[in-house]
Design a protein around this motif. Structure first.
Motif, short mmCIF file in Angstrom:
data_model
loop_
_atom_site.label_atom_id
_atom_site.label_comp_id
_atom_site.label_asym_id
_atom_site.label_seq_id
_atom_site.Cartn_x
_atom_site.Cartn_y
_atom_site.Cartn_z
N TRP A 1 11.92 0.90 -1.95
CA TRP A 1 12.57 2.19 -2.23
C TRP A 1 12.33 3.22 -1.13
N PHE A 2 11.32 2.97 -0.26
CA PHE A 2 11.07 3.87 0.85
C PHE A 2 11.88 3.35 2.04
N THR A 3 13.06 3.91 2.23
CA THR A 3 14.03 3.33 3.17
C THR A 3 13.72 3.62 4.63
N LYS B 1 3.56 13.29 -1.70
CA LYS B 1 4.49 12.52 -0.87
C LYS B 1 4.63 11.06 -1.31
N LYS B 2 3.69 10.57 -2.11
CA LYS B 2 3.69 9.19 -2.62
C LYS B 2 3.28 8.14 -1.58
N ILE B 3 3.67 8.35 -0.33
CA ILE B 3 3.23 7.43 0.74
C ILE B 3 2.74 8.26 1.92
N MET B 4 1.49 7.97 2.36
CA MET B 4 0.93 8.69 3.49
C MET B 4 0.20 7.72 4.43
#
Length: 571
Positions: free
Chosen positions: A248-250, A286-289
């Motif tokens: 989902w993180f394009t 941010k959910k992803i770092m």
């Protein structure tokens, strides 16, 4: 570390003998035939001499070392002779025999004294060959005493209850991503720290990327060196780990380049609370770092003990090399033990004397004027800020050598090993890059210990070809062969040596891992009044507690070299 009277006396002996002498000029170390180990102008002694007397001793040392005829008891003095005819001829013959016997003993004693007075203070130099007196092998030459190694056992293994408290991937606080920088062993430490930080933050860890290093210039991926399936499965009850960035993180490139996706202000050896206060809120947002940079960004004594135990679980149990690397290392270790035709122990030597290490150390080493000039140009080019105009470097080099912060030269290593009692026949596996100075620099070590080999000499070219495409694969072979050795010897600091020493301690302190006291040894090599017998005593006493035995931890200790308290339990 416990107080040792003998070690204290060794240090006092050095301080008293060196305190009154002026610092030598750098010009005195010029010239390829000059060495702090060997005064060329003194008489020589043979390698197989088992007497090994010292050279320019003080009068006190000579009194200690040499038998004096004046000390003979009165009962051994020859009888008085007389012309009295009442003395039977038989008694005269006995008296003459005793006189000749005493004369013979005196002659032998005189030769012994002359030999001792003429012996060099350490070893003699024959061209590029160093010859040192023979030293008797000690009973604990190849392993630490059992009585000192049975009190601790490993206890960082995976829990057996099979109960996992790890939330599902969607229920964690988010994802963290790191670049594992540097060489193989620096990358290994970064991976262990990444798992620990993921646990602290209750986050999902994306499989770390092994970043290309400027020195190593290697494009190895995690799966090219480590067993990914074992890594994820072994830690499944501790941390959620995924192989790739979620679908989902394009915009995946954003994770590598965007400042908005990077936490950059992490201090070195940060406490666990720093991550909770400063990193966790950004991950939740941010959910992803990405955490960058990530070298040494987690402390030791400022994190919970269970986190340190988890780091050991990753290092000693979860991070396994690929089966083909393990198999090749087993083969190399087996060949080392069978080189003589029968099972025999072998030593692994991590020789850090590559050009880059010599240059970076900014220490002074024996060599010709031309060699010194080339090294000065190399340092000026690679480290201009440290080099400046070069005027301060000689004093800096002296200070670093005094503090034991200079790499040991191959010749120095040879003398130390001989003083410890290792014989000429010792099988030695050398883990090293290209030695600075080439075969000439390596010659004193190779000639004193001719059974010196590298993996390239043990294996056929085609056997190693499959590992050459990844530099880290070759480094992994060296790592494992050193790990499996009976005795491991380091010559300078670094992640490679401390990880091996720590792992051998974790496997059982019986495995001998020698860490030379370079500060004390540099004083010995520079002391012209030090005799061989005294030097041997200093080496043996100094290193009795520097062989990988259990050591109590201390504030800011390094768990990679000493995993005792968090990762081992009382047996």
């Amino acid at each position: 570390m416990s107080f040792s009277p003998k070690r204290h006396m060794a240090e006092l002996r050095h301080s008293s003998s060196l305190g009154s002498r002026a610092v030598s000029s750098p010009m005195k170390r010029d010239g390829g035939d000059s060495s702090p180990l060997v005064p060329d102008s003194r008489p020589l002694v043979d390698d197989d001499d088992d007497g090994g007397g010292g050279g320019r001793h003080s009068s006190r040392d000579r009194d200690r070392d040499r038998p004096l005829l004046s000390h003979l008891p009165h009962s051994l003095c020859p009888p008085h002779f007389s012309d009295d005819p009442r003395v039977p001829p038989h008694g005269s013959r006995i008296s003459i025999f005793l006189l000749l016997l005493v004369a013979l003993v005196g002659l032998i004693s005189i030769f012994s004294i002359v030999h001792r007075l003429n012996a060099p203070y350490l070893c003699r130099k024959d061209g590029i060959v160093l010859r040192c007196p023979h030293v008797k092998e000690s009973p604990s030459l190849w392993e630490n005493p059992s009585s000192a190694t049975t009190s601790w056992k490993p206890c960082a293994e995976r829990r057996d209850d099979g109960i996992s408290d790890v939330p599902s991937e969607n229920e964690t606080n988010g994802y963290i991503f790191i670049h594992a920088e540097g060489g193989l062993n620096q990358q290994r430490i970064a991976i262990c720290n990444a798992v620990a930080v993921a646990k602290i933050l209750n986050a999902t860890l994306i499989l770390p990327v092994l970043k290309q290093d400027q020195i190593w210039k290697d494009q190895t991926k995690f799966e090219d060196i480590f067993d990914v399936d074992h890594f994820i499965d072994y830690l499944k009850d501790d941390v959620r780990i995924v192989r790739d960035i979620p679908e989902w993180f394009t915009d995946k490139s954003e994770l590598f380049t965007s400042i908005r996706r990077t936490v950059k202000n992490i201090p070195k050896y940060a406490p666990a609370q720093f991550y909770i206060d400063n990193v966790l809120p950004r991950i939740k947002e941010k959910k992803i770092m990405a955490l960058k940079p990530f070298v040494d960004r987690l402390g030791y004594d400022n994190v919970p003990q269970e986190i340190n135990r988890l780091r050991c679980r990753v290092n000693y149990h979860a991070l396994k090399f690929l089966p083909e690397i393990e198999e090749m290392s087993n083969s190399l270790a087996s060949r080392m033990r069978n080189r003589t035709g029968s099972q025999s122990p072998y030593m692994a030597l991590h020789l850090r004397f590559e050009k880059g290490m010599v240059g970076l150390s900014f220490c002074d080493f024996v060599g010709t004027r031309e060699e010194k000039a080339k090294m000065a140009e190399y340092r000026k080019k690679e480290w201009p800020r440290r080099y400046k105009n070069g005027s301060h470097l000689w004093q800096l080099a002296l200070q670093k050598r005094k503090e034991g912060r200079c790499p040991l030269e191959p010749g120095e290593v040879a003398v130390i090993l001989r003083a410890m009692g290792y014989p000429k026949e010792t099988q030695i596996y050398v883990a090293s890059g290209q030695v600075y100075g080439g075969q000439n620099r390596l010659a004193p070590l190779r000639n004193m210990f001719p059974n010196l080999v590298t993996k390239e000499e043990l294996a056929k070219k085609e056997e190693l070809d499959g590992f050459r495409k990844h530099v880290t694969s070759l480094a992994a072979l060296d790592f494992l062969v050193c790990m499996k050795s009976d005795v491991f010897v380091m010559t300078h600091g670094g992640n490679f040596a401390k990880l091996i020493i720590g792992a051998r301690r974790y496997m059982g302190h019986r495995l001998k891992s020698i860490k030379p006291d370079k500060g004390l040894m540099s004083k010995s090599f520079g002391d012209p009044y030090m005799g061989w017998a005294t030097f041997v005593e200093d080496v043996v006493v100094t290193h009795q507690t520097r062989t990988g035995l259990p050591e109590e931890t201390f504030p800011n200790y390094d768990i990679w070299e000493n995993p005792l308290t968090p990762c081992m339990c009382k047996a």
